[in-house]
Design a protein around this motif. Structure first.
Motif, PDB file in Angstrom:
ATOM      1  N   GLY A   1      48.005  45.690  36.898  1.00 44.91           N
ATOM      2  CA  GLY A   1      47.178  44.571  36.477  1.00 44.91           C
ATOM      3  C   GLY A   1      47.583  43.976  35.137  1.00 44.91           C
ATOM      4  N   ARG A   2      48.855  44.108  34.771  1.00 41.76           N
ATOM      5  CA  ARG A   2      49.320  43.653  33.458  1.00 41.76           C
ATOM      6  C   ARG A   2      49.882  42.232  33.461  1.00 41.76           C
ATOM      7  NH1 ARG A   2      47.672  47.322  29.499  1.00 41.76           N
ATOM      8  NH2 ARG A   2      48.038  49.468  30.205  1.00 41.76           N
ATOM      9  N   LEU A   3      50.048  41.635  34.650  1.00 45.14           N
ATOM     10  CA  LEU A   3      50.663  40.320  34.745  1.00 45.14           C
ATOM     11  C   LEU A   3      49.680  39.297  35.299  1.00 45.14           C
ATOM     12  CD1 LEU A   3      54.120  41.276  36.336  1.00 45.14           C
ATOM     13  CD2 LEU A   3      53.479  41.227  33.913  1.00 45.14           C
ATOM     14  N   LEU A   4      49.868  38.045  34.899  1.00 49.42           N
ATOM     15  CA  LEU A   4      49.069  36.955  35.445  1.00 49.42           C
ATOM     16  C   LEU A   4      49.536  36.630  36.861  1.00 49.42           C
ATOM     17  CD1 LEU A   4      48.902  34.508  32.389  1.00 49.42           C
ATOM     18  CD2 LEU A   4      47.098  36.047  33.215  1.00 49.42           C
ATOM     19  N   ASP A   5      48.602  36.309  37.717  1.00 47.88           N
ATOM     20  CA  ASP A   5      48.866  35.883  39.086  1.00 47.88           C
ATOM     21  C   ASP A   5      49.322  34.418  39.029  1.00 47.88           C
ATOM     22  OD1 ASP A   5      48.586  34.738  41.635  1.00 47.88           O
ATOM     23  OD2 ASP A   5      46.889  35.992  42.168  1.00 47.88           O
ATOM     24  N   ILE A   6      50.607  34.186  39.306  1.00 46.09           N
ATOM     25  CA  ILE A   6      51.159  32.834  39.169  1.00 46.09           C
ATOM     26  C   ILE A   6      50.571  31.889  40.212  1.00 46.09           C
ATOM     27  CG2 ILE A   6      53.268  31.457  39.189  1.00 46.09           C
ATOM     28  CD1 ILE A   6      52.886  33.304  36.741  1.00 46.09           C
ATOM     29  N   ASP A   7      50.315  32.384  41.411  1.00 43.02           N
ATOM     30  CA  ASP A   7      49.684  31.527  42.424  1.00 43.02           C
ATOM     31  C   ASP A   7      48.329  31.031  41.935  1.00 43.02           C
ATOM     32  OD1 ASP A   7      51.689  31.663  44.402  1.00 43.02           O
ATOM     33  OD2 ASP A   7      50.980  33.628  45.035  1.00 43.02           O
ATOM     34  N   ALA A   8      47.573  31.919  41.303  1.00 44.03           N
ATOM     35  CA  ALA A   8      46.246  31.532  40.807  1.00 44.03           C
ATOM     36  C   ALA A   8      46.359  30.617  39.592  1.00 44.03           C
ATOM     37  CB  ALA A   8      45.438  32.782  40.454  1.00 44.03           C
ATOM     38  N   GLU A   9      47.353  30.849  38.742  1.00 42.18           N
ATOM     39  CA  GLU A   9      47.483  30.072  37.505  1.00 42.18           C
ATOM     40  C   GLU A   9      48.035  28.671  37.750  1.00 42.18           C
ATOM     41  OE1 GLU A   9      46.497  31.017  34.447  1.00 42.18           O
ATOM     42  OE2 GLU A   9      45.725  32.886  35.297  1.00 42.18           O
ATOM     43  N   LEU A  10      49.069  28.572  38.581  1.00 40.24           N
ATOM     44  CA  LEU A  10      49.757  27.288  38.752  1.00 40.24           C
ATOM     45  C   LEU A  10      49.506  26.642  40.114  1.00 40.24           C
ATOM     46  CD1 LEU A  10      53.232  28.036  37.108  1.00 40.24           C
ATOM     47  CD2 LEU A  10      51.084  27.341  36.040  1.00 40.24           C
ATOM     48  N   GLY A  11      48.847  27.372  41.007  1.00 39.91           N
ATOM     49  CA  GLY A  11      48.600  26.850  42.342  1.00 39.91           C
ATOM     50  C   GLY A  11      49.719  27.228  43.298  1.00 39.91           C
ATOM     51  N   PRO A  12      49.416  27.473  44.554  1.00 38.97           N
ATOM     52  CA  PRO A  12      50.428  27.918  45.521  1.00 38.97           C
ATOM     53  C   PRO A  12      51.509  26.893  45.796  1.00 38.97           C
ATOM     54  CG  PRO A  12      48.352  27.410  46.628  1.00 38.97           C
ATOM     55  CD  PRO A  12      48.073  27.368  45.151  1.00 38.97           C
ATOM     56  N   GLN A  13      51.256  25.618  45.467  1.00 41.69           N
ATOM     57  CA  GLN A  13      52.256  24.591  45.727  1.00 41.69           C
ATOM     58  C   GLN A  13      53.406  24.630  44.734  1.00 41.69           C
ATOM     59  OE1 GLN A  13      49.289  24.040  44.439  1.00 41.69           O
ATOM     60  NE2 GLN A  13      49.764  23.103  42.455  1.00 41.69           N
ATOM     61  N   ALA A  14      53.222  25.266  43.584  1.00 40.24           N
ATOM     62  CA  ALA A  14      54.257  25.274  42.549  1.00 40.24           C
ATOM     63  C   ALA A  14      55.546  25.904  43.044  1.00 40.24           C
ATOM     64  CB  ALA A  14      53.745  26.010  41.304  1.00 40.24           C
ATOM     65  N   LYS A  15      55.437  26.940  43.873  1.00 42.27           N
ATOM     66  CA  LYS A  15      56.621  27.680  44.314  1.00 42.27           C
ATOM     67  C   LYS A  15      57.542  26.851  45.202  1.00 42.27           C
ATOM     68  CE  LYS A  15      53.958  30.698  46.288  1.00 42.27           C
ATOM     69  NZ  LYS A  15      53.414  31.878  47.015  1.00 42.27           N
ATOM     70  N   ARG A  16      57.057  25.728  45.708  1.00 40.08           N
ATOM     71  CA  ARG A  16      57.909  24.897  46.563  1.00 40.08           C
ATOM     72  C   ARG A  16      59.116  24.350  45.814  1.00 40.08           C
ATOM     73  NH1 ARG A  16      52.900  21.316  49.033  1.00 40.08           N
ATOM     74  NH2 ARG A  16      51.805  23.045  50.101  1.00 40.08           N
ATOM     75  N   ALA A  17      59.009  24.264  44.503  1.00 42.29           N
ATOM     76  CA  ALA A  17      60.107  23.708  43.707  1.00 42.29           C
ATOM     77  C   ALA A  17      61.176  24.736  43.371  1.00 42.29           C
ATOM     78  CB  ALA A  17      59.553  23.111  42.409  1.00 42.29           C
ATOM     79  N   TRP A  18      60.907  26.007  43.644  1.00 42.57           N
ATOM     80  CA  TRP A  18      61.773  27.076  43.145  1.00 42.57           C
ATOM     81  C   TRP A  18      62.642  27.681  44.235  1.00 42.57           C
ATOM     82  CZ3 TRP A  18      56.670  29.311  40.912  1.00 42.57           C
ATOM     83  CH2 TRP A  18      56.268  28.519  39.824  1.00 42.57           C
ATOM     84  N   ASP A  19      63.735  28.263  43.814  1.00 43.09           N
ATOM     85  CA  ASP A  19      64.662  28.928  44.717  1.00 43.09           C
ATOM     86  C   ASP A  19      63.919  29.929  45.603  1.00 43.09           C
ATOM     87  OD1 ASP A  19      67.857  29.677  44.903  1.00 43.09           O
ATOM     88  OD2 ASP A  19      66.579  31.431  45.216  1.00 43.09           O
ATOM     89  N   ARG A  20      64.129  29.819  46.904  1.00 45.58           N
ATOM     90  CA  ARG A  20      63.367  30.629  47.863  1.00 45.58           C
ATOM     91  C   ARG A  20      63.584  32.129  47.644  1.00 45.58           C
ATOM     92  NH1 ARG A  20      65.098  33.211  52.077  1.00 45.58           N
ATOM     93  NH2 ARG A  20      67.108  32.128  52.006  1.00 45.58           N
ATOM     94  N   VAL A  21      64.830  32.522  47.416  1.00 41.90           N
ATOM     95  CA  VAL A  21      65.118  33.949  47.234  1.00 41.90           C
ATOM     96  C   VAL A  21      64.464  34.465  45.946  1.00 41.90           C
ATOM     97  CG1 VAL A  21      66.961  35.648  46.881  1.00 41.90           C
ATOM     98  CG2 VAL A  21      67.247  33.814  48.567  1.00 41.90           C
ATOM     99  N   ALA A  22      64.443  33.638  44.914  1.00 38.94           N
ATOM    100  CA  ALA A  22      63.792  34.044  43.662  1.00 38.94           C
ATOM    101  C   ALA A  22      62.297  34.221  43.865  1.00 38.94           C
ATOM    102  CB  ALA A  22      64.065  33.010  42.571  1.00 38.94           C
ATOM    103  N   VAL A  23      61.685  33.330  44.612  1.00 42.46           N
ATOM    104  CA  VAL A  23      60.252  33.450  44.895  1.00 42.46           C
ATOM    105  C   VAL A  23      59.981  34.740  45.655  1.00 42.46           C
ATOM    106  CG1 VAL A  23      58.331  32.463  46.195  1.00 42.46           C
ATOM    107  CG2 VAL A  23      59.789  30.978  44.805  1.00 42.46           C
TER     108      VAL A  23
END
Length: 424
Positions: free
Chosen positions: A105-127
């Motif tokens: 529980g030490r990290l922020l949930d990026i989906d919750a912080e930036l929204g699930p749509q944010a990952k569409r811009a990023w490299d699929r393998v990195a996600v």
């Protein structure tokens, strides 16, 4: 208590409070009303591009100042672990192996912080790499791309080898099929070393394991102690220990820069590595060079593809400001600075063209780093305590490449040690 004693103690107390206040302000604000957000990196060469990106961010967000902390990689994992546990970690920090932090529980949930749509811009393998238990725990920053082979054109000419031959090479334990080892023997007539077979998990051992048809982990358990693993590692160890076509493991074990330096010194004909060494080779090579695809194995051509992300500290005192900084670092505008000088491949896919165009203008073909990823890929896997497991594997593999432990025994021992490290 004497009045003089009270005065001395009072002065000491005031001094302590002032120092503490100064430290608090240094980490939490500077009296200007701006929130200070700290970003931790481990590579000096990235400080300048991050600083340029963050300066642009600050011009549009004058209520936030982002400061950079640099911790050398040699001590980065241990210091981060201690700082996270002690509550003194920076607000944002680079991560690669992160699952233990996520589970705690030490990290922020990026989906919750930036929204699930944010990952569409990023490299699929990195996600995929930074998704654990269905949650994204980091904002991808850059990817290494696949492994490729850097070649010294002068040494190839001296050995009467056309660089075009490199793209069709195959390695195999079957001498009737193997075209790679014969070419290395030919190169050995013109260079001290032909190739950099070594205990290098990302650039060498994972690609060979994958192209032999194996995996590093399967269903959460280590799987390299297999027929495919024995095939791959016996081939590599033979290049180093038996045929001496690669530098001795006594030189490469514990020195990840030895092969690159040997290549730059003109002593190594073929250097298999990732895009993370491209800038250094371009700056340091005093001879004509180029890039080619890695050799294919019995199961084809397989490469690893590692990524680095920034994570948000769940204990940050500035969650709203951290969210804005993370959104910027994951945006096209914020991420493209990492590619401006050709240093790395941005994780924002729209900005990867910046990287390719940079090197194209300098006459460097970077397509092998990308083309190899059109095929199968292999990773180290994941799960709790993976860093501890990798630490357990490394010394056993070192001994294997030195020829002190037979390959089958080394794979069995390393697999057992790694599994024990995870489960204890």
């Amino acid at each position: 208590m004497k009045s003089s004693t009270r005065v001395v103690l009072g002065s000491v107390l005031v001094t302590v409070l002032l120092v503490a206040a100064a430290m608090w302000l240094g980490r939490d604000g500077d009296g200007s009303g701006r929130a200070i957000v700290w970003l931790r990196l481990w590579d000096q060469s990235f400080v300048a591009p991050y600083r340029a990106s963050l300066d642009e961010f600050q011009r549009a967000n004058q209520d936030i100042e982002v400061r950079i902390t640099l911790v050398p990689f040699a001590s980065y994992p241990q210091k981060l672990r201690l700082d996270v546990a002690g509550g003194t970690a920076d607000d944002i920090f680079w991560i690669n192996l992160y699952q233990d932090y996520a589970n705690a529980g030490r990290l922020l949930d990026i989906d919750a912080e930036l929204g699930p749509q944010a990952k569409r811009a990023w490299d699929r393998v990195a996600v995929e790499q930074f998704t654990h238990n269905g949650v994204l725990w980091g904002v991808p920053q850059f990817v290494d791309g696949g492994s490729a082979v850097f070649y010294n054109r002068n040494l190839l000419d001296a050995a009467h080898i056309d660089p075009k031959e490199l793209g069709a090479l195959r390695w195999s334990p079957d001498d009737r099929v193997d075209t790679f080892r014969p070419l290395l023997r030919q190169l050995a007539t013109a260079a001290p070393w032909a190739y950099n077979a070594a205990n290098d998990i990302q650039s060498i051992t994972l690609p060979y394991l994958g192209s032999a048809g194996g995996q590093f982990q399967r269903a959460g358990r280590f799987d390299f102690d297999s027929a495919a693993g024995r095939l791959a590692f016996e081939y590599l160890v033979r290049l180093v220990d038996t045929e001496q076509l690669s530098p001795s493991a006594a030189d490469t074990n514990g020195n990840g820069d030895f092969a690159r330096n040997a290549f730059l010194q003109g002593k190594l004909a073929l250097f298999q590595s990732g895009s993370f060494n491209l800038a250094q080779i371009a700056a340091g090579a005093a001879f004509p060079w180029g890039t080619a695809m890695i050799p294919a194995g019995p199961a084809g051509r397989v490469s690893a593809n590692n990524a680095i992300a920034v994570a948000g500290n769940a204990a940050t005192r500035h969650p709203a400001e951290v969210r804005r900084v993370l959104a910027w670092l994951g945006s096209a505008e914020g991420n493209r600075y990492l590619a401006a000088d050709g240093a790395t491949i941005p994780a924002v896919t729209s900005e990867q063209r910046v990287y390719r165009d940079y090197w194209s203008r300098r006459g460097v073909d970077v397509s092998p780093f990308f083309d190899v990823l059109d095929g199968p890929q292999i990773s180290t896997g994941g799960g709790p305590r993976l860093p501890v497991a990798l630490t357990a594997i490394d010394p056993v593999f070192d001994e294997m490449f030195l020829g002190r432990i037979p390959v089958d025994e080394a794979l069995h021992r390393a697999s057992a040690d790694a599994q024990h490290a995870i489960e204890r």
